[in-house]
Design a protein around this motif. Structure first.
Motif, short mmCIF file in Angstrom:
data_model
loop_
_atom_site.label_atom_id
_atom_site.label_comp_id
_atom_site.label_asym_id
_atom_site.label_seq_id
_atom_site.Cartn_x
_atom_site.Cartn_y
_atom_site.Cartn_z
N ILE A 20 0.84 -1.20 0.00
CA ILE A 20 0.00 0.00 0.00
C ILE A 20 0.87 1.25 0.00
O ILE A 20 0.60 2.20 -0.74
N LEU A 21 1.93 1.24 0.80
CA LEU A 21 2.83 2.39 0.83
C LEU A 21 3.51 2.61 -0.51
O LEU A 21 3.64 3.74 -0.98
N ALA B 137 2.53 2.05 -3.40
CA ALA B 137 1.66 2.59 -4.44
C ALA B 137 1.67 4.11 -4.45
O ALA B 137 1.37 4.73 -5.49
N SER B 138 2.03 4.73 -3.32
CA SER B 138 2.01 6.18 -3.29
C SER B 138 3.34 6.81 -2.89
O SER B 138 3.58 7.98 -3.21
N SER B 139 4.21 6.06 -2.20
CA SER B 139 5.50 6.63 -1.81
C SER B 139 6.53 5.52 -1.65
O SER B 139 6.57 4.85 -0.61
N THR B 140 7.38 5.36 -2.63
CA THR B 140 8.43 4.35 -2.53
C THR B 140 9.45 4.73 -1.45
O THR B 140 10.05 3.86 -0.84
N GLU C 289 7.91 3.58 1.71
CA GLU C 289 7.90 2.11 1.67
C GLU C 289 9.27 1.56 2.07
O GLU C 289 9.36 0.64 2.89
#
Length: 76
Positions: free
Chosen positions: A34-35, A37-40, A43
């Motif tokens: 989930i992370l 998908a918006s912030s590598t 993540e």
């Protein structure tokens, strides 16, 4: 610490609470997905925090096993 590290550590702590409560030792992978998908960046920081915590748990378990074995040897 940086905002990213602070957030990653807080997420890791909450994730471990869920993992401990449910017994799902791979739950962190769902959170990481989930992370990612918006912030590598977040993540990666999260996964690093999780890996450090997992390593610490394994090391503590190893140490406790060794101490238990030594105590049993001393008591025998």
């Amino acid at each position: 610490m940086s905002l990213t590290s602070d957030l990653a550590n807080a997420l890791a702590e909450d994730t471990f609470k869920v993992m401990d409560a449910t017994g799902d030792d791979r739950f962190f992978m769902e959170v990481a997905s989930i992370l990612g998908a918006s912030s590598t960046t977040l993540e990666e920081a999260f996964l690093t925090s999780v890996r450090v915590r997992l390593a610490e748990r394994r090391a503590r378990a190893f140490i406790m096993e060794k101490l238990d074995a030594l105590e049993k040897e001393a008591g025998a």
